[in-house]
Design a protein around this motif. Structure first.
Motif, PDB file in Angstrom:
ATOM      1  N   VAL A  51     -43.322 -20.462 104.319  1.00 19.68           N
ATOM      2  CA  VAL A  51     -43.593 -20.160 102.914  1.00 19.68           C
ATOM      3  C   VAL A  51     -42.375 -20.596 102.112  1.00 19.68           C
ATOM      4  N   ARG A  52     -42.474 -21.705 101.394  1.00 13.36           N
ATOM      5  CA  ARG A  52     -41.295 -22.251 100.725  1.00 13.36           C
ATOM      6  C   ARG A  52     -41.390 -22.266  99.206  1.00 13.36           C
ATOM      7  N   SER A  53     -42.542 -22.063  98.642  1.00 11.46           N
ATOM      8  CA  SER A  53     -42.684 -22.123  97.190  1.00 11.46           C
ATOM      9  C   SER A  53     -43.303 -20.830  96.662  1.00 11.46           C
ATOM     10  N   ILE A  54     -43.195 -20.647  95.370  1.00  9.40           N
ATOM     11  CA  ILE A  54     -43.815 -19.483  94.722  1.00  9.40           C
ATOM     12  C   ILE A  54     -45.322 -19.500  94.980  1.00  9.40           C
ATOM     13  N   ARG A  55     -45.931 -20.654  94.818  1.00  5.58           N
ATOM     14  CA  ARG A  55     -47.380 -20.768  95.050  1.00  5.58           C
ATOM     15  C   ARG A  55     -47.725 -20.388  96.499  1.00  5.58           C
ATOM     16  N   ASP A  56     -46.920 -20.862  97.467  1.00  2.94           N
ATOM     17  CA  ASP A  56     -47.146 -20.499  98.870  1.00  2.94           C
ATOM     18  C   ASP A  56     -47.098 -18.987  99.052  1.00  2.94           C
ATOM     19  N   VAL A  57     -46.138 -18.337  98.407  1.00  2.00           N
ATOM     20  CA  VAL A  57     -45.990 -16.883  98.526  1.00  2.00           C
ATOM     21  C   VAL A  57     -47.213 -16.174  97.952  1.00  2.00           C
ATOM     22  N   ILE A  58     -47.594 -16.533  96.750  1.00  2.00           N
ATOM     23  CA  ILE A  58     -48.700 -15.851  96.062  1.00  2.00           C
ATOM     24  C   ILE A  58     -50.010 -15.983  96.835  1.00  2.00           C
ATOM     25  N   PHE A  59     -50.268 -17.166  97.379  1.00  4.45           N
ATOM     26  CA  PHE A  59     -51.553 -17.417  98.032  1.00  4.45           C
ATOM     27  C   PHE A  59     -51.476 -17.409  99.557  1.00  4.45           C
ATOM     28  N   GLY A  63     -53.666 -12.478 108.510  1.00  2.03           N
ATOM     29  CA  GLY A  63     -54.741 -11.675 109.098  1.00  2.03           C
ATOM     30  C   GLY A  63     -56.071 -11.841 108.398  1.00  2.03           C
ATOM     31  N   GLY A  64     -56.314 -13.008 107.823  1.00  2.00           N
ATOM     32  CA  GLY A  64     -57.582 -13.280 107.155  1.00  2.00           C
ATOM     33  C   GLY A  64     -57.671 -12.824 105.717  1.00  2.00           C
ATOM     34  N   ASN A  65     -56.610 -12.205 105.204  1.00  2.00           N
ATOM     35  CA  ASN A  65     -56.602 -11.741 103.815  1.00  2.00           C
ATOM     36  C   ASN A  65     -55.369 -12.275 103.092  1.00  2.00           C
ATOM     37  N   TYR A  66     -55.481 -12.356 101.790  1.00  2.00           N
ATOM     38  CA  TYR A  66     -54.300 -12.706 100.998  1.00  2.00           C
ATOM     39  C   TYR A  66     -53.266 -11.600 101.158  1.00  2.00           C
ATOM     40  N   SER A  67     -52.004 -11.985 101.159  1.00  2.00           N
ATOM     41  CA  SER A  67     -50.915 -11.012 101.317  1.00  2.00           C
ATOM     42  C   SER A  67     -50.868 -10.013 100.167  1.00  2.00           C
ATOM     43  N   VAL A  71     -54.643 -10.756  94.486  1.00  2.00           N
ATOM     44  CA  VAL A  71     -55.302 -12.058  94.640  1.00  2.00           C
ATOM     45  C   VAL A  71     -56.675 -11.852  95.268  1.00  2.00           C
ATOM     46  N   GLN A  72     -56.750 -10.962  96.233  1.00  2.00           N
ATOM     47  CA  GLN A  72     -57.993 -10.684  96.941  1.00  2.00           C
ATOM     48  C   GLN A  72     -59.036 -10.054  96.021  1.00  2.00           C
ATOM     49  N   LYS A  73     -58.604  -9.083  95.236  1.00  2.32           N
ATOM     50  CA  LYS A  73     -59.544  -8.298  94.441  1.00  2.32           C
ATOM     51  C   LYS A  73     -59.734  -8.804  93.017  1.00  2.32           C
ATOM     52  N   GLY A  74     -58.872  -9.712  92.581  1.00  2.00           N
ATOM     53  CA  GLY A  74     -59.025 -10.223  91.219  1.00  2.00           C
ATOM     54  C   GLY A  74     -58.253  -9.416  90.224  1.00  2.00           C
ATOM     55  N   ASN A  75     -58.818  -8.419  89.678  1.00  3.38           N
ATOM     56  CA  ASN A  75     -58.282  -7.565  88.613  1.00  3.38           C
ATOM     57  C   ASN A  75     -57.414  -8.336  87.634  1.00  3.38           C
ATOM     58  N   LEU A  76     -56.282  -7.828  87.293  1.00  2.00           N
ATOM     59  CA  LEU A  76     -55.435  -8.430  86.258  1.00  2.00           C
ATOM     60  C   LEU A  76     -54.814  -9.761  86.662  1.00  2.00           C
ATOM     61  N   PHE A  77     -54.769 -10.080  87.947  1.00  2.00           N
ATOM     62  CA  PHE A  77     -54.142 -11.330  88.365  1.00  2.00           C
ATOM     63  C   PHE A  77     -54.815 -12.536  87.723  1.00  2.00           C
ATOM     64  N   TYR A  78     -56.099 -12.450  87.503  1.00  3.75           N
ATOM     65  CA  TYR A  78     -56.829 -13.595  86.952  1.00  3.75           C
ATOM     66  C   TYR A  78     -56.904 -13.580  85.427  1.00  3.75           C
ATOM     67  N   SER A  79     -56.187 -12.684  84.793  1.00  3.22           N
ATOM     68  CA  SER A  79     -56.049 -12.671  83.332  1.00  3.22           C
ATOM     69  C   SER A  79     -54.821 -13.495  82.956  1.00  3.22           C
ATOM     70  N   PRO A  80     -54.815 -14.108  81.787  1.00  8.85           N
ATOM     71  CA  PRO A  80     -53.646 -14.908  81.380  1.00  8.85           C
ATOM     72  C   PRO A  80     -52.380 -14.052  81.300  1.00  8.85           C
ATOM     73  N   ALA A  81     -51.266 -14.651  81.667  1.00 11.02           N
ATOM     74  CA  ALA A  81     -49.979 -13.950  81.563  1.00 11.02           C
ATOM     75  C   ALA A  81     -49.579 -13.829  80.103  1.00 11.02           C
ATOM     76  N   ARG A  82     -48.972 -12.716  79.776  1.00 13.68           N
ATOM     77  CA  ARG A  82     -48.446 -12.515  78.425  1.00 13.68           C
ATOM     78  C   ARG A  82     -46.987 -12.948  78.413  1.00 13.68           C
ATOM     79  N   GLU A  83     -46.461 -13.193  77.241  1.00 17.59           N
ATOM     80  CA  GLU A  83     -45.079 -13.673  77.130  1.00 17.59           C
ATOM     81  C   GLU A  83     -44.082 -12.658  77.680  1.00 17.59           C
ATOM     82  N   VAL A  84     -44.348 -11.376  77.552  1.00 16.82           N
ATOM     83  CA  VAL A  84     -43.424 -10.366  78.076  1.00 16.82           C
ATOM     84  C   VAL A  84     -43.300 -10.480  79.592  1.00 16.82           C
TER      85      VAL A  84
END
Length: 146
Positions: A51-59, A63-67, A71-84
Motif C-alpha cells: 500500500v503506497r498511495s493514499i488511493r491504495d490505502v482508502i480502497f 478479507g474480502g471487505n474494504y479496510s 467505503v463499504q457502506k457508502g454513507n458520507l464517504f460518497y458525498s463531496p468533501a467540504r473545504e473545512v
C-alpha cells in the motif's frame, strides 16, 4: 515537505474519509483518522506492505471487505468533501501528528471500552469513540518514521 506524496484527488479522498469516519468527533477526531491514513501509506510492513498511495490505502481490501467501513457502506464517504475537511486533510499530509494516532495504523469504534489489544496490536489510546492501535514493538520500524 509532505509526509506522503499526494495530489488534489488524494486530498479529496482523505477529506471524505475523515468526515465519513469521524465527523461526530470534531476536527481533532477527523485529524486522527486522517493521520492513520497517512501512516498506512508510509508503513512498509504488516498489512500495508503493498500500500503506497493514499488511493491504495482508502480502497485497500482485506478479507474480502474494504479496510474502511465507510467505503463499504457508502454513507458520507460518497458525498463531496467540504473545504473545512480538505484543509484538515492538507494538514495531515504535510505535518500533523498527535497522540493517540501519532504512530497508529488501526482504529475502530468498539461501542464499549477499548480492548487492550486489537488483532494482537497494542492500544495507544482513545479519542472519543475511536480506539487507536500501533504495531507491536520491533515489527514495523517504518511506522515510526516522520
Amino acid at each position: 515537505m509532505a509526509r506522503v506524496a499526494y495530489t488534489n484527488k488524494d486530498i479529496d479522498l482523505i477529506a471524505r474519509m475523515m468526515r465519513a469516519e469521524a465527523e461526530g468527533e470534531g476536527r481533532l477526531g477527523m485529524l486522527m483518522v486522517g493521520n492513520v491514513i497517512v501512516n498506512r501509506a508510509r508503513a512498509d510492513c504488516l498489512d500495508f506492505k503493498d500500500v503506497r498511495s493514499i488511493r491504495d490505502v482508502i480502497f485497500q481490501v482485506q478479507g474480502g471487505n474494504y479496510s474502511f467501513e465507510a467505503v463499504q457502506k457508502g454513507n458520507l464517504f460518497y458525498s463531496p468533501a467540504r473545504e473545512v475537511e480538505k484543509k484538515l486533510a492538507r494538514q495531515v499530509v504535510k505535518y500533523w501528528r498527535e497522540h493517540p494516532s501519532k504512530y497508529a495504523l488501526w482504529y475502530f469504534n468498539p461501542y464499549a471500552a477499548c480492548p487492550p489489544t486489537w488483532y494482537g496490536q497494542p492500544l495507544t489510546g482513545q479519542y472519543k469513540q475511536h480506539c487507536y492501535y500501533e504495531p507491536i514493538a520491533n515489527t514495523c520500524a517504518s511506522a515510526y518514521r516522520y
